[in-house]
Every structure is written in structure tokens, then in C-alpha cells.
Design an enzyme around this catalytic site. Structure first.
Site, PDB file in Angstrom:
ATOM      1  N   THR A 164      85.991  66.416 116.782  1.00 51.24           N
ATOM      2  CA  THR A 164      87.229  65.660 116.761  1.00 51.24           C
ATOM      3  C   THR A 164      87.513  65.245 115.315  1.00 51.24           C
ATOM      4  O   THR A 164      86.587  65.094 114.530  1.00 51.24           O
ATOM      5  CB  THR A 164      87.002  64.408 117.633  1.00 51.24           C
ATOM      6  OG1 THR A 164      86.782  64.853 118.968  1.00 51.24           O
ATOM      7  CG2 THR A 164      88.137  63.433 117.588  1.00 51.24           C
ATOM      8  N   ARG A 192      91.445  67.412 132.015  1.00 54.85           N
ATOM      9  CA  ARG A 192      90.576  66.307 131.565  1.00 54.85           C
ATOM     10  C   ARG A 192      91.188  65.603 130.335  1.00 54.85           C
ATOM     11  O   ARG A 192      91.616  66.234 129.388  1.00 54.85           O
ATOM     12  CB  ARG A 192      89.204  66.862 131.208  1.00 54.85           C
ATOM     13  CG  ARG A 192      88.200  65.822 130.667  1.00 54.85           C
ATOM     14  CD  ARG A 192      87.959  66.020 129.202  1.00 54.85           C
ATOM     15  NE  ARG A 192      86.893  65.162 128.672  1.00 54.85           N
ATOM     16  CZ  ARG A 192      86.641  65.019 127.378  1.00 54.85           C
ATOM     17  NH1 ARG A 192      87.355  65.670 126.489  1.00 54.85           N
ATOM     18  NH2 ARG A 192      85.678  64.220 126.972  1.00 54.85           N
ATOM     19  N   SER A 193      91.229  64.281 130.389  1.00 51.51           N
ATOM     20  CA  SER A 193      91.661  63.483 129.235  1.00 51.51           C
ATOM     21  C   SER A 193      90.436  62.889 128.564  1.00 51.51           C
ATOM     22  O   SER A 193      89.450  62.597 129.229  1.00 51.51           O
ATOM     23  CB  SER A 193      92.557  62.319 129.683  1.00 51.51           C
ATOM     24  OG  SER A 193      93.812  62.796 130.088  1.00 51.51           O
ATOM     25  N   SER A 194      90.533  62.678 127.254  1.00 52.09           N
ATOM     26  CA  SER A 194      89.371  62.155 126.527  1.00 52.09           C
ATOM     27  C   SER A 194      89.631  60.754 125.989  1.00 52.09           C
ATOM     28  O   SER A 194      90.753  60.255 126.002  1.00 52.09           O
ATOM     29  CB  SER A 194      89.034  63.076 125.358  1.00 52.09           C
ATOM     30  OG  SER A 194      89.970  62.862 124.315  1.00 52.09           O
ATOM     31  N   HIS A 217      80.844  62.062 122.301  1.00 50.60           N
ATOM     32  CA  HIS A 217      80.962  62.325 123.744  1.00 50.60           C
ATOM     33  C   HIS A 217      82.017  61.407 124.377  1.00 50.60           C
ATOM     34  O   HIS A 217      81.809  60.207 124.513  1.00 50.60           O
ATOM     35  CB  HIS A 217      79.584  62.122 124.395  1.00 50.60           C
ATOM     36  CG  HIS A 217      79.547  62.610 125.797  1.00 50.60           C
ATOM     37  ND1 HIS A 217      79.728  61.775 126.869  1.00 50.60           N
ATOM     38  CD2 HIS A 217      79.400  63.852 126.301  1.00 50.60           C
ATOM     39  CE1 HIS A 217      79.667  62.491 127.988  1.00 50.60           C
ATOM     40  NE2 HIS A 217      79.469  63.745 127.656  1.00 50.60           N
ATOM     41  N   GLY A 218      83.137  62.015 124.735  1.00 49.87           N
ATOM     42  CA  GLY A 218      84.325  61.238 125.081  1.00 49.87           C
ATOM     43  C   GLY A 218      84.171  60.306 126.263  1.00 49.87           C
ATOM     44  O   GLY A 218      84.650  59.158 126.240  1.00 49.87           O
TER      45      GLY A 218
HETATM   46  N1  GLY Z   1      82.967  66.891 121.198  1.00 51.59           N
HETATM   47  C1  GLY Z   1      84.128  66.313 120.596  1.00 51.59           C
HETATM   48  C2  GLY Z   1      83.847  65.410 119.412  1.00 51.59           C
HETATM   49  O1  GLY Z   1      83.187  65.801 118.491  1.00 51.59           O
HETATM   50  O2  GLY Z   1      84.301  64.306 119.396  1.00 51.59           O
HETATM   51  N1  GLY Z   2      85.663  62.643 121.656  1.00 56.44           N
HETATM   52  C1  GLY Z   2      86.450  63.701 122.066  1.00 56.44           C
HETATM   53  C2  GLY Z   2      86.133  64.232 123.378  1.00 56.44           C
HETATM   54  O1  GLY Z   2      85.103  64.032 123.979  1.00 56.44           O
HETATM   55  O2  GLY Z   2      86.944  64.919 123.884  1.00 56.44           O
END
Ligand code: GLY
Ligand code: GLY
Length: 303
Positions: A164, A192-194, A217-218
Site C-alpha cells: 500500500t 472486499r474493502s480494506s 494486514h488490512g
Molecule cells: N498488503 C497490503 C499492504 O501492504 O498494506
Molecule cells: N492495508 C491494505 C490492505 O490490506 O488491503
């Protein structure tokens, strides 16, 4: 007060050193882009938007072009933006074929009295404001297709290497803004929303306290409201550095998953922390650029 633009390019298990160098080049460029906007007449919200746009446009980051794919092989993106002076905020979730989701989030903030628009409604809103969608699938890259295929075979989150993106900024009057954008988690369910679209989890800015953008980790970040937890810790008297470090650690201990965050206090102090092995970050203050990707590492360069 000296203006600062601080960005991150995502927290993750980044094992490839060549990729780490590319990520560093990307965050350094983004910090300089945002700083230039801020010091050449743009507002702090224009600056964080420009910094995030520059990372959305680079394939190496998990946002805009090069976003990870969902289970159906599609790119679905989330973004949010917030201004600390009046707490105005805008966000989009599950948007497809939009080149710069952060600018669509900005339009939601500027042109509606809503905070969050989703999916088809967000796309219709984009068209209403002359944001022309790309051809379906234009944001899907060969690398993201390969990564999904690998993930399907081994259920290995190759995307853990991708991140991200986000930016926080402060102008010379102490005005703060924050912006975050993501393609989410590889192999996620469609729809899916994050955390990245959730004000208080992915993004927060309040001129009375500070500004935060998170990555990682969202679902975990969303449960912990990581961005707002850091704001609250600063309100209780912790420095930007202490609050960012403590909240990332607390979240990781409590929920057994990883994240990273970047923070500016309302005095322009910087906080950077991550519980993954790496997170690319950079900030420009005056004619110096500060950056790093490994723990306890900080480089300084003259711009
Ligand atoms: N896996 C998404 C992030 O790096 O936030
Ligand atoms: N932090 C971004 C995601 O998990 O999608």
C-alpha cells in the site's frame, strides 16, 4: 514551521534487495514530488495527493497500476484522504479501472457530503466529474497475473512484497493532511474493502494532533483502528515516534499480524514504525531527503 512531506511505499516481507532499491527510488521520488507541490504554491492536501498519485502510477507499488489481483483476477482498489484543519475526508472502495483512486477520493471529499463511495456508484461519480475510466483490465500487469498464479499454487502471499502507499504532510502554518491508496490483498474475495478506505484505520489527520497513514494486514489494522490509535496516543502526550512505534507493536502483539505507519505531529515531528521486516519510507524537509527501508536505518541526502 518547516514543511514536511513523509511517504511510505508499504510494509511487507520484502526479501529481494533489487526490489527494495526500486521501492526506495519510488518513495524518494514521491516525497520530492509532494514537497515540490507544497513549496510551489500548492496546499498540503494537493501535496499528499500528488505524492500518492506518483506511487499509484508506478508498477512497483500495490496501488493503481500494478495493484494485486483478487480471486477473479481483477484489480479492485481503495483510497482515502483527510484534511486536518476541518477533518474533511473522502474515500473510495472496490473501484475498478480508475487510474488514480486517490484523486477520486479527493473528489468525494470536495464535491459531496459523503465520506465513502463504493464500486459502481463511485465509477458513475467519477464519470460525472470527467474522470474517464481506463479500458477494463488496463491496470492488470503481467507481474500481477504471475503473482496470482503463484499464490493459487502455493497460497503464498507473493503480494506480501508489495505495499500500500501513503503520504502525510504539514505546511508552514501547521496544516496537516494524509492520503493512502491500495490494491489490497492478493487473492481477496471480489468486493472486499480494506482499512485503506476506512478513516481512522488507514488514514487520519487532525491539525490539533497529527496525521497518519498506515500499511499492512488490512483486516487487522481495521480492527485496531491503527491510524486513530496513534492519534490518541499522541493526544495522551506521546511523541510521533513513540506513538507510532507503540501502537504498531501493541496491534501486532494483540492481533498477531503485521503493519507499518508513518506519522507527523502538529509540530512537524516524524514517526516511522513497522512490524514487518521492511517498509520503504522517505521524507523531505528543507533541502534534505531522509529515507530508509530496514529497521534502525536512516539515510540522508541533499536534494
Ligand atoms: N498488503 C497490503 C499492504 O501492504 O498494506
Ligand atoms: N492495508 C491494505 C490492505 O490490506 O488491503
Amino acid at each position: 514551521m518547516e514543511p514536511v512531506i513523509l511517504v511510505h511505499g508499504g510494509a511487507g516481507a520484502i526479501s529481494d534487495d533489487a526490489k527494495a532499491q526500486e521501492l526506495l527510488a519510488g518513495v524518494k521520488g514521491a516525497a520530492k514530488t509532494g514537497y515540490k507541490v507544497l513549496t510551489s504554491g500548492g496546499g498540503v492536501v494537493d501535496a499528499v495527493e500528488a505524492a500518492v498519485r506518483s506511487m499509484e502510477d508506478e508498477e512497483i507499488f500495490n496501488a493503481g497500476l500494478g495493484s494485486v489481483l483478487n480471486l477473479e483476477g481483477e484489480v479492485e482498489m481503495d483510497a482515502s484522504i483527510m484534511v486536518g484543519s476541518d477533518l474533511s475526508a473522502g474515500a473510495v472502495t472496490v473501484v475498478k479501472d480508475i487510474k488514480n483512486p486517490i484523486s477520486l477520493a479527493r473528489l468525494v471529499m470536495d464535491k459531496t457530503d459523503h465520506v465513502l463511495l463504493a464500486a459502481e456508484g463511485a465509477k458513475k461519480f467519477a464519470q460525472l466529474h470527467k474522470v474517464v475510466p481506463l479500458q477494463p483490465g488496463a491496470l492488470v500487469t503481467d507481474a500481477s497475473k504471475k503473482a496470482l498464479a503463484k499464490w493459487r499454487e502455493k497460497q503464498v502471499e507473493a503480494s506480501a512484497e508489495l505495499g500500500t502507499v501513503g503520504a502525510v504532510g504539514i505546511d508552514s502554518d501547521g496544516g496537516l493532511a494524509a492520503a493512502t491508496s491500495t490494491g489490497g490483498r492478493q487473492g481477496k474475495l471480489a468486493g472486499r474493502s480494506s482499512d485503506t478506505c476506512m478513516i481512522g484505520s488507514g488514514t487520519y489527520a487532525d491539525d490539533n494532533i497529527g496525521a497518519v497513514s498506515t500499511t499492512g494486514h488490512g483486516e487487522t489494522i481495521a480492527k485496531f483502528c491503527l491510524a486513530h490509535s496513534i492519534i490518541k496516543a499522541m493526544e495522551r502526550g506521546q511523541s510521533a515516534e513513540e506513538a507510532t512505534q507503540n501502537c504498531v507493536e501493541l496491534m501486532t502483539k494483540r492481533l498477531n499480524n503485521t503493519a507499518g505507519a508513518i506519522t507527523l505531529s502538529n509540530r512537524g515531528e516524524v514517526g516511522v514504525a513497522f512490524s514487518t521486516n521492511r517498509m520503504s519510507w522517505a521524507y523531505q524537509k528543507g533541502d534534505h531527503l531522509y529515507f530508509g527501508i530496514d529497521k534502525n536505518e536512516r539515510h540522508i541526502e541533499k536534494v
